[in-house]
Design an enzyme around this catalytic site. Structure first.
Site, PDB file in Angstrom:
ATOM      1  N   PHE A  72      -1.846  -1.395 -36.971  1.00 14.05           N
ATOM      2  CA  PHE A  72      -2.621  -1.349 -37.804  1.00 14.05           C
ATOM      3  C   PHE A  72      -4.067  -1.406 -36.217  1.00 14.05           C
ATOM      4  O   PHE A  72      -3.604  -3.438 -35.593  1.00 14.05           O
ATOM      5  CB  PHE A  72      -3.172  -1.742 -37.953  1.00 14.05           C
TER       6      PHE A  72
ATOM      7  N   ASP B 179      -1.384  -5.594 -28.308  1.00  4.85           N
ATOM      8  CA  ASP B 179      -2.893  -5.763 -29.162  1.00  4.85           C
ATOM      9  C   ASP B 179      -2.489  -7.276 -30.104  1.00  4.85           C
ATOM     10  O   ASP B 179      -2.194  -8.265 -31.121  1.00  4.85           O
ATOM     11  CB  ASP B 179      -2.412  -5.245 -30.349  1.00  4.85           C
TER      12      ASP B 179
ATOM     13  N   LYS C  29     -12.163  -9.127 -31.685  1.00  4.05           N
ATOM     14  CA  LYS C  29     -12.551 -10.270 -33.014  1.00  4.05           C
ATOM     15  C   LYS C  29     -12.951 -11.523 -31.978  1.00  4.05           C
ATOM     16  O   LYS C  29     -14.249 -11.800 -32.055  1.00  4.05           O
ATOM     17  CB  LYS C  29     -11.466  -9.797 -33.682  1.00  4.05           C
TER      18      LYS C  29
END
Length: 401
Positions: free
Chosen positions: A141, A226, A255
């Site tokens: 994801f 990531d 984030k």
């Protein structure tokens, strides 16, 4: 009709249904707690998918944002501003790299990393133009933009959004042999999550990340990590790659970098990688804006203390000890994760992950489901041990019911 019901009904009528949120309407939040429009308090055990690592309304971050709001919030990259150089310098130093390319969202950062790898492949490695390949892992994801869903194996994210962007090879996560076979002379990068969050907090086999690092170095391929969810303290280290003493060529961050206050993301690498960009080839009006830089600089300063990494380690060890006691009792089939981050597989006979999440919500605890019968637990790193234990007590109560 209650205020909650009215707000949910209005949202359902006037917003696209691209999410299926739990039926709660949050009005305020502080630390690890959120309060809904009816005044009921809930323990946040999701932390905005790690965007809120430092808790809701963290005073240091709010003060940094407020001070910057009074000065200047946006210049665009047409001009320099007085927070930009410090942000790039400090983030590069935190990562042990030379350069930073700031963006806004995690998906933007991944798109930026894809462009970076391709341009590096053509101009540095010498791959024929238009032939670059990037190897990715199944169940990944990395976001939901058109290019990113092109290499997703999640049917909900991918189906009916084609035609898809070519140039990606998908291999099983954690399988070094498959990865080695997929890497060819035209491969420019391997793009991986050190821990797959959306897939259910999947931790790869021991030695996998180190093996990826060795393979990519031998084959002259970029290793792009990531760390959007796994990075910045969540797993007990600044970066999840550190658990195997691995330093990738490219960090992809987001984030928690914005402290839950503003969206901030970045690609961080050495000059021989990010130095391939020239003016006009990539950019963002809001990327690296003064407000974002001010907040992110405070995040970086907080991480330098090591306090949050230590909390994630100590409370994470406690969390996993308690969760593992539930395995084999007829309700929980497996627990995975690292630090203050866990994926808990519920026996389907006891309910779906959504059903368990809804029952926990009724008891004042907020988590989120993924992939059927899995729930994710990722509280803010500022959560107290007492609050964490209370949340775990509610989970035990739901599973015993």
């Amino acid at each position: 009709m209650s205020r909650t019901a009215a707000a949910i009904r209005s949202a359902d009528e006037h917003s696209a249904h691209n999410y299926h949120p739990l039926p709660i309407v949050v009005a305020s939040a502080e630390g690890a707690w959120m309060t809904d429009v009816e005044g009921r308090r809930y323990l946040d055990m999701l932390a905005g998918y790690s965007a809120l690592n430092f808790g809701h309304g963290n005073r240091r971050l709010i003060d940094a944002a407020r001070a910057q709001l009074e000065r200047v919030t946006l210049t665009s990259r047409a001009f320099h501003h007085d927070r930009f150089a410090d942000f790039c310098t400090e983030l590069a130093a935190l990562c042990g790299k030379d350069m930073v390319l700031p963006m806004n969202t995690g998906a933007e950062a991944v798109e930026t990393a894809v462009k970076t790898a391709r341009k590096w492949g053509y101009e540095v490695k010498g791959v024929p133009d238009g032939h670059a390949k990037i190897v990715v892992a199944a169940d990944n994801f990395h976001g939901r933009t058109t290019t990113i869903v092109s290499f997703s194996t999640d049917h909900d994210a991918r189906d009916h959004f084609g035609p898809y962007t070519p140039g990606f090879e998908i291999v099983p996560y954690g399988d070094l042999t498959a990865l080695a076979h997929a890497v060819t002379e035209n491969t420019v990068a391997v793009l991986l999550e050190p821990i797959q969050g959306e897939a259910g907090v999947l931790v790869p086999p021991a030695g996998y990340l180190a093996g990826v690092r060795e393979l990519t170095r031998e084959r002259n391929v970029l290793f792009m990590a990531d760390e959007i969810q796994s990075g910045l303290g969540r797993t007990g280290k600044t970066f999840a790659c550190e658990h195997e003493e691995v330093v990738p060529d490219v960090y992809i961050l987001g984030k928690a970098l914005g402290g839950g206050v503003v969206p901030v993301s970045a690609v961080v690498a050495d000059r021989d990688v990010l130095g391939v960009f020239r003016p006009g080839e990539h950019g963002s009006t809001f990327g690296g804006n003064p407000l974002a830089c001010a907040v992110a600089l405070e995040v970086i300063a907080m991480l330098r203390s090591g306090e949050y990494q230590q909390r994630a380690t100590e409370l994470g060890d406690h969390l996993h000890r308690e969760l593992n006691l539930l395995v084999g009792g007829g309700a929980v089939t497996a627990v995975r994760g690292r630090g203050l981050w866990a994926g808990v597989d519920i026996d389907p006979a006891r309910g779906t992950g959504r059903e368990i999440s809804e029952k926990l919500m009724e008891l004042g605890v907020l988590v989120k489901d993924t992939h059927g019968s899995t729930i994710r637990i990722a509280p803010p790193l500022v959560i107290s041990k007492e609050d964490l234990d209370w949340g775990l007590d509610q989970l035990r109560s739901v599973l015993a019911g």
